[in-house]
Design a protein around this motif. Structure first.
Motif, PDB file in Angstrom:
ATOM      1  N   LEU A  15      -2.257 -27.332   7.071  1.00  0.00           N
ATOM      2  CA  LEU A  15      -3.203 -27.760   8.095  1.00  0.00           C
ATOM      3  C   LEU A  15      -4.615 -27.339   7.713  1.00  0.00           C
ATOM      4  CD1 LEU A  15      -1.465 -27.098  11.530  1.00  0.00           C
ATOM      5  CD2 LEU A  15      -2.384 -29.261  10.699  1.00  0.00           C
ATOM      6  N   MET A  39       6.965 -31.118  12.278  1.00  0.00           N
ATOM      7  CA  MET A  39       5.634 -31.310  12.801  1.00  0.00           C
ATOM      8  C   MET A  39       4.701 -31.993  11.802  1.00  0.00           C
ATOM      9  SD  MET A  39       3.200 -28.063  13.087  1.00  0.00           S
ATOM     10  CE  MET A  39       1.666 -28.272  12.211  1.00  0.00           C
ATOM     11  N   ALA A  42     -11.492 -32.656   5.735  1.00  0.00           N
ATOM     12  CA  ALA A  42     -12.351 -33.294   6.734  1.00  0.00           C
ATOM     13  C   ALA A  42     -13.747 -32.681   6.700  1.00  0.00           C
ATOM     14  CB  ALA A  42     -11.733 -33.145   8.114  1.00  0.00           C
ATOM     15  N   ASP A  43     -13.789 -31.372   6.640  1.00  0.00           N
ATOM     16  CA  ASP A  43     -15.093 -30.702   6.656  1.00  0.00           C
ATOM     17  C   ASP A  43     -15.892 -30.971   5.393  1.00  0.00           C
ATOM     18  OD1 ASP A  43     -14.366 -29.797   9.073  1.00  0.00           O
ATOM     19  OD2 ASP A  43     -14.247 -27.670   8.554  1.00  0.00           O
ATOM     20  N   TYR A  71       2.783 -25.577   7.004  1.00  0.00           N
ATOM     21  CA  TYR A  71       1.951 -25.209   8.138  1.00  0.00           C
ATOM     22  C   TYR A  71       0.550 -24.834   7.671  1.00  0.00           C
ATOM     23  CZ  TYR A  71       0.270 -23.061  12.402  1.00  0.00           C
ATOM     24  OH  TYR A  71      -0.478 -22.751  13.509  1.00  0.00           O
ATOM     25  N   LEU A 102       4.515 -35.662  11.457  1.00  0.00           N
ATOM     26  CA  LEU A 102       3.888 -36.425  12.536  1.00  0.00           C
ATOM     27  C   LEU A 102       2.397 -36.531  12.323  1.00  0.00           C
ATOM     28  CD1 LEU A 102       5.826 -34.709  15.429  1.00  0.00           C
ATOM     29  CD2 LEU A 102       6.216 -36.997  14.524  1.00  0.00           C
ATOM     30  N   MET A 103       1.917 -35.886  11.283  1.00  0.00           N
ATOM     31  CA  MET A 103       0.487 -35.916  11.016  1.00  0.00           C
ATOM     32  C   MET A 103       0.085 -37.263  10.451  1.00  0.00           C
ATOM     33  SD  MET A 103      -0.752 -32.974  11.750  1.00  0.00           S
ATOM     34  CE  MET A 103      -2.273 -32.827  10.819  1.00  0.00           C
ATOM     35  N   LYS A 104      -1.177 -37.567  10.666  1.00  0.00           N
ATOM     36  CA  LYS A 104      -1.766 -38.721   9.993  1.00  0.00           C
ATOM     37  C   LYS A 104      -2.778 -38.184   9.017  1.00  0.00           C
ATOM     38  CE  LYS A 104       0.191 -42.185  12.194  1.00  0.00           C
ATOM     39  NZ  LYS A 104       0.802 -43.371  11.634  1.00  0.00           N
ATOM     40  N   GLU A 124      -8.009 -29.723   7.280  1.00  0.00           N
ATOM     41  CA  GLU A 124      -9.284 -29.379   7.896  1.00  0.00           C
ATOM     42  C   GLU A 124     -10.381 -29.275   6.836  1.00  0.00           C
ATOM     43  OE1 GLU A 124      -8.789 -25.869  10.191  1.00  0.00           O
ATOM     44  OE2 GLU A 124     -10.570 -26.253  11.435  1.00  0.00           O
ATOM     45  N   PRO A 179      -3.158 -21.063   7.869  1.00  0.00           N
ATOM     46  CA  PRO A 179      -4.100 -22.137   7.571  1.00  0.00           C
ATOM     47  C   PRO A 179      -5.491 -21.662   7.161  1.00  0.00           C
ATOM     48  CG  PRO A 179      -2.794 -22.711   9.487  1.00  0.00           C
ATOM     49  CD  PRO A 179      -2.450 -21.293   9.147  1.00  0.00           C
TER      50      PRO A 179
END
Lengths: 340, 340
Positions: free
Chosen positions: B253, B280, B260-261, B250, B283-285, B257, B224
């Motif tokens: 991710l 996995m 978002a940043d 993976y 399951l993320m939003k 991030e 990541p």
DNA sequence: AAATTTATCTACATCGTTTTCGCTATTAGA
DNA sequence: TCTAATAGCGAAAACGATGTAGATAAATTT
């Protein structure tokens, strides 16, 4: 074809016995021949055949790993794969390979113990399993060196994360952040669950914070859907908790989802916390507040203990090794809404 | 102690040879004695010692697994742990255990091939490794049965996900959603990367969509942070892409991030997609749009091929097995901003 | 009835090691 | 100089299985 000791002995002009002894550090071999043999062995890439050696010495340099969780996640388990990885690394450092113990080899089904005997593993590490199965008892009652992770059998070696302290740290933290309505979505009954749950109740009792019965729900470990359901249920409560502690990090994904589906913001509307500290959840937005279990030490310690149990059965090693854990302050715990 | 064939023979009042033959399906044993032996074997829990058998028959019923990624993630690899798990399951179904091949056993370091010889594995599955290492060549040039995952050696069996088709589906999808400024953060040079990258360029060329040079960046797989950096870089571009394809789920991710940043909403401000389809990330939003590789089939197929290669070397098995993959429409691709 | 085949089972060598014990020189002791 | 101790090596018996070749008895053929 692999090169055998016979060829090596021919090449050195020595008998097989001498070569074997030279390589195995016997003292009745002169230094010069030992060096000659070691050199020649390196040159032709000789390694003693593991099976022949195991047959003779009763030591396979193989460690059995028994890991079966309810979800059959096996190697894909978000948390235990880290423990296994470090167990494996440490085992290799000591010259051991690992073999997964199962009970369905080919057509014939064997018990765990039979599989261990079949492969003649030198010891077994048992983790994350239903410790009450009769097959496990059979194994635990055998003469095999055994170390367990996260469960204690009497007179068997065990490695444990400090679950009591972990939950206590976590509860103290959320309490300090102002939470008084704290729910716990815990895993199915097991010694780990018991320690954590006990610590949860005790710590809150220490603060004289009451825990309504419907604040404590059971779910599956490592299973986001079951946590999703439990979290939804908690969020729908008339007297909704302001903070929910989740059984484990990975399952906490279910709580993220539940919050989103319920239209709640983490941590503004509701705080959550996980347990385990797997790297992946530290990449989430918001970063999960959790308790990090030291998977590196847990796995390595398990391997170390098992190996020393095998190689020097006399040494008294502490029955139970407790590995400390520590709180990770993420971004999923805030002051409860309406605080000020 | 495990029970040996000698004890079984005593119990049956038969010679060791007879017992062995009875259990191994020889035809010169009467049905009645065979039944008696099988029964007695079951009663006292007899299993032939794997080492003794291996020594004599040159078959260990052990498959080597060679899996070393750049990040040393080992068993914790978010994607490959799934492939390994299904490989292991299928191997067990055929009566094989698995052994991880490494080159640091104890003090002595051996090559991969030496480790294979040492443990006398019947075959090896090679995955996710730097296929150019000399040690790998040594292994591939040996006489051992070998199957590779995600890489093709000439005259060696290989299992591959259909990377060309996967990327094509993905690119077509994002194109259909209206994207024309599509970036690709791909993994380091390898045959897998090459297929995907090639398919990326080709598909876009088919649509006559230009790909600016700075839209294509390299990162590490399963890492990541490196994707975070690459994504930030892309987002800072004057002519910012509206959609970024990421090397793997993976690592994606890192893109979540980064978004978002950078204060960007996925998918409203920027669309992203992954590759792999690990549970996995579903399951993320928001749920990650990606291409699912069929890890179950990849692993199982690899095991099946390897076993048949071992057990019937004559059978001509297709050199290369291609496993189909399919697009998963998540929530991370939307129409580009300003569309309408 | 003798010869041959068939049906069952056993003896024994073997796989590649380790390890005990014995053998031969050489050195030390007297 | 002769004996006793020691250093260095080899022969051979395991370990627990498999598999070949042979043995025995019964059945069949001639």
């Amino acid at each position: 074809m692999a090169v055998t000791i016979r060829e090596l002995s021919k090449r050195c002009g020595l008998s097989i016995s001498t070569v074997s002894k030279a390589l195995n550090g016997y003292t009745d071999i002169s230094e010069t021949t030992r060096e000659a043999v070691t050199l020649a062995a390196k040159e032709i890439g000789y390694y003693p055949n593991a099976h022949a050696r195991a047959l003779k010495t009763k030591r396979s340099y193989n460690l059995g790993v028994l890991f079966v969780d309810d979800n059959q996640s096996g190697l894909t388990h978000a948390f235990f794969s880290f423990v296994l990885e470090s167990f494996k690394k440490e085992a290799e450092r000591h010259g051991y390979d690992i073999t997964f113990i199962s009970h369905n080899m080919g057509e014939s089904s064997m018990t765990y113990l039979e599989h261990c005997h079949y492969r003649e593993v030198d010891g077994v590490c048992i983790a994350c399993i239903n410790f009450l199965e009769p097959e496990i008892s059979q194994l635990v009652n055998s003469e095999l060196p055994i170390v367990t992770i996260d469960h204690i059998f009497n007179n068997r070696m065990g490695i444990q994360s400090n679950n009591v302290d972990g939950i206590q740290q976590l509860v103290e933290y959320v309490y300090t952040q102002g939470h008084r309505k704290i729910a716990y979505v815990h895993g199915p009954k097991s010694s780990v669950t018991d320690s954590r749950l006990g610590s949860f109740y005790r710590t809150l009792a220490g603060y004289q914070v009451p825990v309504p019965e419907n604040y404590v729900l059971e779910c599956e470990y490592n299973d986001p859907p079951s946590v999703y359901r439990a979290t939804r249920q908690l969020m729908a409560l008339p007297n909704r908790p302001t903070c929910i502690l989740i059984s484990d990090d990975y399952a906490a994904l279910g709580a993220y989802e539940a919050a989103a589906d319920a239209g709640l913001q983490i941590p503004d509307d509701i705080s959550i916390a996980g347990y385990d500290g797997i790297p992946m959840m530290q990449l989430m937005k918001p970063r999960l507040t959790t308790v990090r279990q030291d998977t590196g030490r847990i796995g390595a310690e398990a391997a170390r203990c098992l190996v020393s149990l095998i190689e020097s059965p006399k040494t008294t090693i502490p029955e139970i090794t407790v590995i400390p854990c520590r709180l990770i302050e993420g971004e999923t715990i805030a002051e409860p809404p309406g605080t000020k």
